[in-house]
Design an enzyme around this catalytic site. Structure first.
Site, PDB file in Angstrom:
ATOM      1  N   GLN A   1     -23.088   6.557  -4.069  1.00 15.95           N
ATOM      2  CA  GLN A   1     -24.276   5.851  -4.174  1.00 15.95           C
ATOM      3  C   GLN A   1     -24.211   4.649  -3.297  1.00 15.95           C
ATOM      4  O   GLN A   1     -23.177   3.821  -3.322  1.00 15.95           O
ATOM      5  CB  GLN A   1     -24.520   5.398  -5.689  1.00 15.95           C
ATOM      6  CG  GLN A   1     -25.502   4.114  -5.678  1.00 15.95           C
ATOM      7  CD  GLN A   1     -25.271   3.548  -7.022  1.00 15.95           C
ATOM      8  OE1 GLN A   1     -24.201   3.055  -7.619  1.00 15.95           O
ATOM      9  NE2 GLN A   1     -26.400   2.915  -7.500  1.00 15.95           N
ATOM     10  N   GLY A   2     -24.985   4.367  -2.178  1.00 11.43           N
ATOM     11  CA  GLY A   2     -25.048   3.071  -1.259  1.00 11.43           C
ATOM     12  C   GLY A   2     -25.782   2.124  -1.853  1.00 11.43           C
ATOM     13  O   GLY A   2     -27.245   2.027  -1.220  1.00 11.43           O
TER      14      GLY A   2
ATOM     15  N   SER B   1     -24.791  -1.543  -3.296  1.00  6.45           N
ATOM     16  CA  SER B   1     -24.272  -2.968  -3.000  1.00  6.45           C
ATOM     17  C   SER B   1     -23.886  -3.110  -1.382  1.00  6.45           C
ATOM     18  O   SER B   1     -23.372  -2.137  -0.852  1.00  6.45           O
ATOM     19  CB  SER B   1     -23.001  -3.176  -3.707  1.00  6.45           C
ATOM     20  OG  SER B   1     -23.164  -3.010  -5.328  1.00  6.45           O
TER      21      SER B   1
ATOM     22  N   SER C   1     -17.913   4.218  -5.101  1.00  2.00           N
ATOM     23  CA  SER C   1     -16.886   5.035  -5.491  1.00  2.00           C
ATOM     24  C   SER C   1     -17.330   6.298  -4.925  1.00  2.00           C
ATOM     25  O   SER C   1     -18.164   6.809  -4.882  1.00  2.00           O
ATOM     26  CB  SER C   1     -17.053   4.944  -7.027  1.00  2.00           C
ATOM     27  OG  SER C   1     -16.945   3.802  -7.675  1.00  2.00           O
TER      28      SER C   1
ATOM     29  N   GLU D   1     -28.893   5.555 -14.949  1.00  2.00           N
ATOM     30  CA  GLU D   1     -27.499   5.135 -14.914  1.00  2.00           C
ATOM     31  C   GLU D   1     -27.158   4.815 -16.486  1.00  2.00           C
ATOM     32  O   GLU D   1     -26.152   4.681 -16.955  1.00  2.00           O
ATOM     33  CB  GLU D   1     -27.336   4.140 -13.822  1.00  2.00           C
ATOM     34  CG  GLU D   1     -25.756   3.471 -13.747  1.00  2.00           C
ATOM     35  CD  GLU D   1     -25.509   2.611 -12.761  1.00  2.00           C
ATOM     36  OE1 GLU D   1     -26.692   1.954 -12.243  1.00  2.00           O
ATOM     37  OE2 GLU D   1     -24.433   2.292 -12.506  1.00  2.00           O
TER      38      GLU D   1
END
Lengths: 375, 412, 412, 375
Positions: free
Chosen positions: B135-136, B138, B170, B255
């Site tokens: 996941q991109g 931040s 991550s 999420e």
């Protein structure tokens, strides 16, 4: 036994809770409560017992006092989970009445087995009752009772008796030669003198009751066992009352900080106000979830009932302290005045916090169960 | 739990449950050949990954993953059956799935917002775990304030050219694909965002660089990802241009476990590395720890603190249970939105209490053979800050609760 | 304490100290004929007031009040001698002074900002306690946000006409004079404020109404004051028009004990009504309270909590001591600005702990003969919210500390 | 005896503190510390002892290690209050060195009376030392020592020995036939094996030391009495170290939240960030004031020294936990990375928090003094 997913909180329970909320909203808004109980502010005021007996009579009529009485004893036999829902609404309204005491007596009488029937019959007939078993030090252990049964009569004093001025019957724990017994006593019988206490909480009354040879019907010769069985429901219900009162404190405070402006912003804009109120909500939800879990355990997982009820009352006690503190502080100067209603709930919650054990006491008992008694 | 739930099954669910149970009895994987990390987000070696990917593939091939998605996108085409499969996998104590971001966040987002052809292209390998996702969101300048992302996508013909810098990603070191929130218009904060899926592995060294970041524990596990003129086809844009914020809400909702689609979840396996951050683990530790003349578990102050934790832990569990009992709810999002805040803060205070119980011995770390529990408690305590910071800090969670549930005015 | 301080006296101070000591030995007042309240702000009866006013007058006549003010305004014309008198009065355990707002807040403000003639008119009777003073800052719409006061003063010729509503004015029911913050210009928030002294008692029923407010404890002690066309001479304006905010800062600085001029303070007397909100009083309570088989003072959890309080209390005392040791300070206002926050929060937690120690018996109130300590602990606990709310809530104090000491950006 | 108003913190003390702060600012900024100790991040890294021996040699040259040694023993004989000022600066710099251990040994040796002279002479000659008296359970009571003295030699293991890799002398508490003795031992003597521990804190080293017949000089035959006398200074100094480290954590975090922007505002604008940092400041100031009060008691009111030192260490321990927690949390994602320096202080503070007793332990001892031992 395992618990049903929905706490056994079915349609009837939902209807009961909903109708109770509507009843109080209509018949007993907070301004009525304030007018009823807060007329004399003096700190040294004489003890008094202010309540709306007519409204209470309606509730008795509606059958609220017999919900927990088993069907075979003339009651409705509703599960504790459903009763907790009702008590939550009583707490939200801070309604002065002997419901909790009567429910407490009911659960103890049920635990007495057949001998308890005489008491249950009185309750089924609409008589309000309360427990009398605490010593002068406020010990939460019934074995500390100062009342003795000897020569066919009760002697000694029971302290911190809740809503005594509103009850017709007392369920008294007394030491007997053979251990401890439970006695069903007429509150107005000879040899029974109720000395009203001057208390902080304006929504309850309290007394110490002096027994001087009063007679009573022995409903159990093994009081500690019956109380042991009934206490989880008693702890759970006072916690349910606190959850309801906590929700009133939260919503009333949220409303105030949403309208009151300082620095050209509603107070609730500021995180110093907002985040503590979120924490109050989090604590209420924890206590509430634990209340229904404990209630459901009383109904369908009795071997876990004490454990879960300790959790519920410990959580509710800490929540009540924090919610009360934030309700006054967030109201600022207004919250510090007698005319603002928050003090009524502040005082009720401080009282409830101690009733039948504070947070520390319940956690210590829980540890004895979960970890085992300390070496 | 499995049996209590079974009582409410529809006939189709009951049949599927029986099937899952049989299949798991026969096919549950054996002991892993390597030590597994505490969660999928800390997978560090390919040995760990291989074992876990093989398990996810097997479960998918058997129909236990993506059950509720349509067959056209590689799903099982069933109705409300993922919950059943999850319950049975938990009961069977299977290993966890490695493609945790793919299943929990990417899949529902792609499903609700991508073109049909893209769903069919990407979802089957996502479900099977053959493609790991990351996941991109931040960036160095966009943490709590997610909408201030600066990584930019510029349109050139039918393609987009991406430049910028994502952090705390991550699993990026194993990922084939990334879900990414990009700026496509610098003049509007929220409406200038668009949402894409982009290939990572295929573009390594050719527009994409992945660098591991080291955590305060000394562990790796998350990364920074640098985009230098990465070209992506327009078909990989999700939903309309400028709707990136709305698409991201789908991701965040799932999420937080508050989305429509149940996430495929496996887990529960005990193995030699397992380290549960639970109060009962700390009670056990306290029983084994000497304090004065007795055990730490006999100390009245520690007992009180242990019970405080146990009560908070049970409270969260009961919140989750109560959130499904309509009659005991005042506001639909009140309990779900507390989940992340409470889970992370409870884990932090449990680990902190364990460190207190250990006393001087909490000075000993993973490399010390005398360290209690192999030094995992100080590790867990430090890692717990990842939980109270990532995916919306505790401070941001309290804002959300105050504003969305209590209706208080926005603080920002 | 008195002796340790004496060692650092100048010759003039030493001489004055000896004088004070002798005078106090001969003239310290005897037991009060009535029960006294916990602080001057709770004076409720004229019997209480008469006794305390007589004491302040005697002390003033003897030169122990206003020592450091010039003789021209009724002061003693000494240098740094009020501290000496205060120390000796504390050591002699004298009763407190009733004109506490006058001495602590009004006197320095009048002294620094009034015309000479007004100082000479007002200060002598302020010091002697013949005139009691009160403070008119807060309003129903201006609490934490003090600068938003709306009570308005309109100029008519040489006089001002005041209309509006002040609240939480302690001692207003006995006061001759009030220091008051007024709006003289509605178009500027801060620069539209001016500061006056106004007669209260003389104007009762003729422009001024004082109504008691009841506290959550049921006590009275503070009031609301309504102004209805009260006329005031322009000479009672302090400093320039529009400088009210700056003048108010002088008041607040001295209220927080951070001002230039030492406030005359008397106190320490023990009498049958004294109820000290100290940890040692709670320890004593815990010794006398039964808990299980033993005393509450034997309970390990209560012992821990009692010691937490004792440590905070000693910490505050040592802060005050350290604030005079230059070499151990990084920022001149860092300790003084913590005083009000800490004193009020510590008092609140001490009273809260006392209530916990009492357990069920904390349900009993002042009118119950079985109440431990006469029911004063629940009273003190409730009253403690007056302290964390009044004179800048704890929340406002934390803003001030964060902004003025740590240099963080303003939150409002 | 009474304390002087200024804690006896005079001009010399102020100069020493000031020069120490300047020394570290110039010679040991935090980036040097990080480069020195944080080269190997792996959690399972082998134990190591990273420090700047040359810089330490300069400090020994400057006389820092003999400040507490009495003048008659070749030292400077400075009051504990002045030494605390120095240690506060060492904590602020998180400087890895054996200063604390050497000071600890000094105070114990002084308490040994004449027999301690041999140890003080070594320290006056520049030898670093540390205490070895803790058992494997980390008991904070020296009577729990596992080391025995018999047949002229020491046997057993001393655990949690601080900065052992940087010291040349050990002051060992061992049980003897007659009670407990203190022994001055060469760290490199035969029969002494230091097993380095793999620890979290990167700014210290720690070891357990195995004695197998090592010989040592008995400096006291009544260890518990000497330790009882010296412990208040030891507790006070570790608290002083924590106060300095806490101030670094506060200032570094304040700086970060003043520059880092989110939602178009510096983070420090938000009360959810601002108020916790104010609370950190408040806790630091409490601990700091209590440290100088305790130090001054060691110097001039010894009958109160233990009481005040328990307060200082309890306060500092709780402060360190909170300051550490807020330093990482307020730094957000950055604060969770190895490259950001906050983890160095986080780990040092968690270590110090436990050293010579955590908050709970000190409060329990304080209660024994103030309330009396529980019945």
């Amino acid at each position: 036994m395992t618990q049903p997913n929905n706490y056994g909180f079915g349609e009837e329970a939902a209807l009961l809770k909903d109708s109770a909320r509507k009843f109080f909203r209509e018949h007993f808004p907070t301004d009525r409560l304030h007018a009823l109980v807060a007329a004399d502010p003096t700190p040294g005021r004489a003890p008094s017992c202010q309540w709306d007996e007519a409204l209470w009579a309606q509730l008795v009529e509606l059958g609220w006092t017999v919900l927990a009485v088993p069907e075979e004893a003339g009651g409705v036999g509703m599960p504790v989970a459903a009763v907790a829902g009702l008590v939550e609404e009583v707490g939200r309204a801070a309604f002065p009445c002997p419901l909790l005491g009567t429910l407490n007596a009911t659960y103890v009488l049920v635990a007495c087995g057949e001998a308890g029937a005489v008491g249950l019959a009185d309750i089924a007939a609409g008589k309000a009752a309360t427990l009398a078993l605490t010593d002068r030090h406020g010990a939460w252990d019934p074995a500390a009772t100062e009342v003795e049964y000897r020569d066919g009569g009760l002697y000694g004093t029971a302290w911190f008796v809740q809503d005594a001025g509103k009850c017709e019957r007392l369920l008294v724990c007394a030491s007997t030669g053979a251990g401890y017994g439970l006695f069903w006593v007429d509150a107005h019988a000879a040899g029974v003198t109720a000395e009203a206490d001057g208390i902080v909480d304006l929504t309850r009354d309290q007394a110490h009751i002096v027994f001087d040879g009063a007679s009573g019907i022995e409903v159990s010769g093994n009081a500690l066992s019956a109380l042991h069985q009934a206490m989880p429901a008693i702890w759970t219900l006072v916690a349910a009352d606190m959850v309801g009162a906590g929700e009133w404190q939260l919503q009333t405070t949220v409303e105030y900080v949403s309208t009151r402006k300082q620095f050209d912003r509603p107070l609730g804009f500021f995180q110093a106000i907002k985040h503590p109120l979120v924490e109050v909500m989090v604590q209420i939800d924890e206590a509430k979830s634990l209340v229904y879990n404990a209630a459901c355990a009383c109904d369908s997982e009795p071997e876990k009932a004490a454990q879960y009820a300790h959790m519920a009352k410990a959580s509710a006690s800490d929540m009540a302290a924090y919610a009360s503190s934030r309700s006054v502080q967030s109201h600022g100067g207004i919250g510090f005045t007698w005319e603002c209603y928050v003090h009524l709930y502040f005082k009720r919650q401080k009282h409830s916090q101690m009733l039948w054990g504070d947070g520390v006491w319940h956690r210590a008992r829980l540890a004895d169960i979960v970890i085992g008694t300390a070496a | 739990m499995s049996d209590a739930s079974a009582r409410k099954d529809t006939p189709a669910q009951a049949e599927f449950r029986a099937y899952c149970r049989d299949w798991l009895a026969a096919n549950k994987p054996g002991e892993p050949p390597v030590r597994l990390p505490q969660t999928p987000l800390e997978i560090m070696t390919t040995e760990q990954l291989d074992y876990l990917q093989a398990w996810q593939k097997a479960a998918y091939d058997a129909g236990l993953v993506g059950c509720d998605y349509p067959e056209a996108v590689g799903g099982g085409g069933r109705k409300d059956c993922q919950r059943v499969a999850n319950e049975e996998m938990l009961a069977a104590r299977t290993p966890f799935f490695p493609n945790v971001i793919g299943l929990g966040m990417a899949a529902p987002t792609v499903f609700y917002h991508a073109q049909e052809a893209v769903k069919a292209e990407l979802l089957p390998r996502l479900f099977s775990g053959e493609d790991i996702w990351c996941q991109g969101f931040s960036e160095p300048g966009a943490g709590s304030d997610l909408a201030s992302v600066q990584t930019f996508a510029e349109k050139r013909g039918d393609r987009w050219v991406i430049n910028g810098h994502k952090v705390w990603t991550s699993l990026a070191h194993f990922a084939e694909w990334m879900i990414i929130l990009l700026r496509t218009d610098k003049s509007h904060k929220y409406d200038g965002l668009s949402y894409f899926v982009v290939p990572i592995r295929a573009a390594l060294g050719n527009g994409v660089t992945v660098r591991p970041l080291i955590k305060i524990t000394g562990e790796t596990g998350f990364n920074e990802v640098i985009f230098d003129n990465l070209e992506v086809d327009d078909r990989y844009r999700l939903d309309e241009l400028g709707k990136g914020w709305q698409v991201a809400m789908t991701t965040l909702l799932h999420e937080r476990g508050a989305g429509e689609l149940q996430t495929p979840r496996s887990g529960g396996m005990k193995n030699r590395s397992s380290h549960n951050i639970t109060t009962s683990a700390v009670i056990e530790l306290a029983r084994q720890t000497r304090r004065g003349a007795g055990a730490a578990a006999d100390d009245p102050l520690l007992r009180d603190k242990l019970m405080r934790q146990l009560i908070r832990e049970e409270g969260l569990k009961q919140n989750q249970r109560r959130s499904r009992v309509q009659a005991l709810l005042d506001h639909p999002m009140r309990l779900p939105l507390q989940n992340k805040l409470l889970a992370s803060e409870i884990a932090q205070s449990i680990a902190s209490l364990a460190v207190e119980v250990e006393g001087m011995a909490s000075s000993l770390y993973m490399g010390d053979s005398n360290a209690p529990a192999g030094g995992q408690w100080p590790l867990s305590y430090m890692n717990s800050y990842g939980m109270t910071i990532a995916a919306g800090t505790s401070e941001v969670q309290r804002n959300i609760l105050g504003e969305r549930v209590l209706g208080l005015p926005k603080s920002k």
